[in-house]
Write a protein that holds these residues in place. Structure first.
Motif, PDB file in Angstrom:
ATOM      1  N   GLU A 193       0.826  -1.207   0.000  1.00 56.36           N
ATOM      2  CA  GLU A 193       0.000   0.000   0.000  1.00 56.36           C
ATOM      3  C   GLU A 193       0.862   1.260   0.000  1.00 56.36           C
ATOM      4  OE1 GLU A 193      -2.296  -0.640   3.476  1.00 56.36           O
ATOM      5  OE2 GLU A 193      -3.778  -1.942   2.494  1.00 56.36           O
ATOM      6  N   GLU A 194       1.960   1.217   0.771  1.00 56.95           N
ATOM      7  CA  GLU A 194       2.826   2.390   0.842  1.00 56.95           C
ATOM      8  C   GLU A 194       3.563   2.612  -0.477  1.00 56.95           C
ATOM      9  OE1 GLU A 194       3.053   4.609   3.330  1.00 56.95           O
ATOM     10  OE2 GLU A 194       1.413   3.512   4.282  1.00 56.95           O
ATOM     11  N   THR A 195       3.996   1.509  -1.125  1.00 52.62           N
ATOM     12  CA  THR A 195       4.675   1.666  -2.413  1.00 52.62           C
ATOM     13  C   THR A 195       3.714   2.170  -3.493  1.00 52.62           C
ATOM     14  OG1 THR A 195       4.303  -0.708  -2.805  1.00 52.62           O
ATOM     15  CG2 THR A 195       6.452  -0.053  -1.965  1.00 52.62           C
ATOM     16  N   GLU A 196       2.432   1.821  -3.371  1.00 51.29           N
ATOM     17  CA  GLU A 196       1.441   2.367  -4.299  1.00 51.29           C
ATOM     18  C   GLU A 196       1.335   3.882  -4.148  1.00 51.29           C
ATOM     19  OE1 GLU A 196      -2.090   0.197  -3.486  1.00 51.29           O
ATOM     20  OE2 GLU A 196      -1.599  -1.459  -4.844  1.00 51.29           O
ATOM     21  N   LYS A 197       1.534   4.359  -2.925  1.00 51.26           N
ATOM     22  CA  LYS A 197       1.549   5.806  -2.705  1.00 51.26           C
ATOM     23  C   LYS A 197       2.712   6.449  -3.457  1.00 51.26           C
ATOM     24  CE  LYS A 197      -0.563   5.746   1.920  1.00 51.26           C
ATOM     25  NZ  LYS A 197      -0.340   6.102   3.342  1.00 51.26           N
ATOM     26  N   LYS A 200       1.982   7.127  -6.934  1.00 51.03           N
ATOM     27  CA  LYS A 200       1.059   8.243  -7.107  1.00 51.03           C
ATOM     28  C   LYS A 200       1.704   9.590  -6.787  1.00 51.03           C
ATOM     29  CE  LYS A 200      -2.933   5.356  -5.981  1.00 51.03           C
ATOM     30  NZ  LYS A 200      -4.044   5.116  -5.023  1.00 51.03           N
ATOM     31  N   GLU A 202       3.222  10.335  -3.826  1.00 56.00           N
ATOM     32  CA  GLU A 202       3.326  10.608  -2.390  1.00 56.00           C
ATOM     33  C   GLU A 202       4.625  10.011  -1.880  1.00 56.00           C
ATOM     34  OE1 GLU A 202      -0.087   9.555  -0.113  1.00 56.00           O
ATOM     35  OE2 GLU A 202      -1.448   9.853  -1.794  1.00 56.00           O
ATOM     36  N   THR A 203       5.534  10.836  -1.455  1.00 54.71           N
ATOM     37  CA  THR A 203       6.852  10.365  -1.037  1.00 54.71           C
ATOM     38  C   THR A 203       6.981  10.219   0.474  1.00 54.71           C
ATOM     39  OG1 THR A 203       7.637  12.672  -1.068  1.00 54.71           O
ATOM     40  CG2 THR A 203       7.978  11.336  -3.053  1.00 54.71           C
ATOM     41  N   ILE A 205       6.064   8.212   3.337  1.00 56.77           N
ATOM     42  CA  ILE A 205       5.450   6.935   3.683  1.00 56.77           C
ATOM     43  C   ILE A 205       5.772   6.596   5.127  1.00 56.77           C
ATOM     44  CG2 ILE A 205       5.541   6.100   1.318  1.00 56.77           C
ATOM     45  CD1 ILE A 205       7.995   4.525   2.013  1.00 56.77           C
TER      46      ILE A 205
END
Length: 460
Positions: A193-197, A200, A202-203, A205
Motif C-alpha cells: 500500500e505504501e509503495t502504491e503511494k 502516485k 506521495e513520497t 510513507i
C-alpha cells in the motif's frame, strides 16, 4: 487484491504442512499397527508356551483337560495333539481352518515355538505352534488359535484414533497457518500500500515494521526509497527553479539591451557598447545551455569517454596557455608543480574540461595580482591533483554542497562573479566517471583547495 498474497502463501504453507503431517501419520500408523499385531501374535505364542510348560511338568489326562478347560472360557482356543497329529485335547470343536493348520507340515521347529498363521486380513484365525518335550522326548504339540477379528478390531480402533487426531491436527494446522500467514503478510500488504503511494507521487510513507529480519530490511529500504524520492523531488524542483532563474537573467539582459540598441536616437558609440554586452550575454547563455546539455547526457549514460594513458604535465601546460587571457586580465600567476613522467588513465578532452572549469572558478573568485597553484602528487594507485587559490574560501557549511548542481554561495544569485553553479557539478560527474573522486578544503590562512584523485591505471 489485498488477500491474493495471503491466500497464495497460506495455501502453500497448508499444502506443505499437510504433506508433512500425512507422511508422519503414515509412518507412525504403520509402525503402531505392526507393533499391535506383533503384540497379539507374541502374546498368543507366549500363552501357548505357558500351556506347553505346564504339560511338560505334568503330561497326563487331568492336566490336558485342565488346559482345555482354561481356554474354553477365553477368546482364544487351544488344541493339543500327539506326535502323530492326533488330537488328545481341545477347548472347542475344530473348524475346517483349524484342521488345515494342524495338518500343515511342521518344518523346522524350535522349543520356543513359532507363528504358523499371521494373515489376519484374509484368514479367520491366526495361530501358533509350541512343541511339548518331556524328559527330552517329543510328546506332542500345543496349537493356539485366535480369531482374526480381534486384530481387525484393534486396527480399526487405532485407525479411528488416528482419523480423530488427524482431524484435530488439520484444524489446528489451518488455524495456525491462517494466523502465521496474516502475521507474515500483514506487513507485506502494508508495504504494498505504501509503495502504491510512491507511484502516485506521495513520497512521505510510514512503515513502522522494526523487526531485525528480512521484512525489516525491506521496510527500511522502502522507507529510504521514499526519502530519496522526496529528496529528488525537492532537488528537481530546486533545479528547475534555478534553471529558470539562470536563463531568465541573460534573456532579460538580451531583451533590455536589444530594446535600447533599437532606439533610433542611439549614437554609434553607445550602440557598439551595448552590442558587445549583448554578445557577452549570448555567449554566457550559450555556455550555460551547453553545460546543461552535458549534465543531461551524463544523467542519460550517453556521456562517453575514451580513456588512455596520458602524461599530465603537457596537458596542464595546455590548460594554462588556454587560460592565459583570463589570467593576464587579473594579473594572476598560475604555477604548476608536477614531477616528470607522471601519467594517469583519462580521457584527454574531459580532463582538460575539468581543469578549465576548476581554474576558471579559481580565477573568478581570486583577487587581483594573486596566485593559483596546481600541485601533482603520485600515490600508489591514484594521482592527486590539487588546485589552490588565494580567494575568500567557502563557508564550512557550504563545502558539502559545493559540487551540487546550480549551488551558489550567493543566495541572492548576484551576477558579480558571473558563475552559473554548473561548472563544478560537471567536474564532479567527469571525475567520478573516471572512477576518481573530488572534494574541496579551506586553507587556514584563506583560499580554497580543490583536490582530485585520478586513477593511474585502467581498472581491472
Amino acid at each position: 487484491m489485498k488477500n491474493k498474497i495471503s491466500l497464495k502463501l497460506g495455501f502453500l504453507f497448508l499444502i506443505l504442512m499437510v504433506l508433512i503431517e500425512l507422511i508422519l501419520f503414515f509412518v507412525l500408523y504403520t509402525n503402531l499397527s505392526n507393533q499391535r499385531i506383533d503384540e497379539v501374535l507374541n502374546g498368543l505364542l507366549a500363552r501357548g508356551g505357558g500351556h506347553r510348560d505346564v504339560l511338560e511338568n505334568n503330561f497326563d489326562p487331568s492336566t490336558l483337560a485342565h488346559v482345555a478347560l482354561m481356554e474354553s472360557e477365553a477368546m482364544t482356543d487351544v488344541v493339543i495333539t500327539d506326535t502323530r497329529g492326533e488330537i488328545i485335547a481341545a477347548s472347542t470343536e475344530l473348524e475346517p481352518g483349524m484342521r488345515e493348520l494342524i495338518n500343515l507340515p511342521l518344518g523346522n521347529l524350535t522349543h520356543h515355538g513359532r507363528v504358523i498363521e499371521k494373515r489376519w486380513k484374509t484368514e479367520p484365525y491366526v495361530a501358533t505352534l509350541s512343541p511339548i518335550k518331556v524328559g527330552g522326548e517329543l510328546e506332542g504339540y500345543v496349537y493356539m488359535f485366535s480369531p482374526s477379528f480381534i486384530i481387525s478390531e484393534i486396527i480399526s480402533q487405532l485407525s479411528n484414533q488416528f482419523i480423530l487426531v488427524m482431524g484435530i491436527t488439520l484444524v489446528i494446522t489451518i488455524v495456525t497457518v491462517y494466523i502465521l500467514t496474516k502475521l507474515i503478510t500483514k506487513p507485506l500488504i502494508h508495504m504494498k500500500e505504501e509503495t502504491e503511494k510512491l507511484s502516485k507521487g506521495e513520497t512521505r510513507i510510514d512503515l513502522k515494521y522494526s523487526h531485525n529480519d528480512e521484512l525489516g530490511v525491506l521496510a527500511q529500504s522502502i522507507t529510504r526509497l521514499g526519502k530519496d524520492l522526496d529528496r529528488l523531488k525537492h532537488e528537481r524542483h530546486e533545479f528547475l527553479s534555478s534553471i529558470a532563474h539562470e536563463l531568465r537573467t541573460p534573456l532579460t539582459y538580451l531583451k533590455g539591451y536589444a530594446d535600447i540598441v533599437s532606439k533610433p536616437e542611439m549614437d554609434s558609440g553607445n550602440r557598439q557598447k551595448y552590442l558587445t554586452i549583448i554578445k557577452e550575454e549570448a555567449k554566457h547563455l550559450t555556455n550555460m545551455v551547453e553545460q546543461l546539455f552535458q549534465l543531461a547526457r551524463i544523467d542519460e549514460n550517453s556521456f562517453s569517454i575514451q580513456r588512455k594513458k596520458q602524461v599530465i604535465f603537457p596537458l596542464l601546460r595546455q590548460v594554462r596557455n588556454r587560460m592565459y587571457p583570463l589570467l593576464e586580465e587579473k594579473e594572476i600567476e598560475l604555477y604548476i608543480s608536477c614531477p616528470d613522467g607522471v601519467s594517469i588513465y583519462i580521457d584527454e578532452t574531459r580532463f582538460q574540461q575539468v581543469m578549465n572549469n576548476i581554474i576558471d572558478n579559481a580565477i573568478t573568485y581570486s583577487p587581483q595580482k594573486s596566485t593559483i597553484s596546481i600541485r601533482v602528487l603520485a600515490e600508489d594507485s591514484y594521482v592527486v591533483i590539487t588546485v589552490t587559490d588565494e580567494g575568500p574560501g567557502v563557508p564550512e557549511e557550504s563545502l558539502p554542497y559545493l559540487f551540487d548542481r546550480l549551488y551558489r554561495l550567493e543566495k541572492s544569485r548576484s551576477r558579480a562573479y558571473g558563475g552559473s553553479g554548473i561548472g563544478l557539478a560537471i567536474v564532479k560527474e567527469i571525475v567520478e566517471v573516471h572512477e576518481g573522486r573530488v572534494f574541496a578544503r579551506n586553507l587556514k590562512h584563506g583560499g580554497l583547495s580543490i583536490i582530485m584523485h585520478w586513477p593511474k591505471e585502467e581498472e581491472e
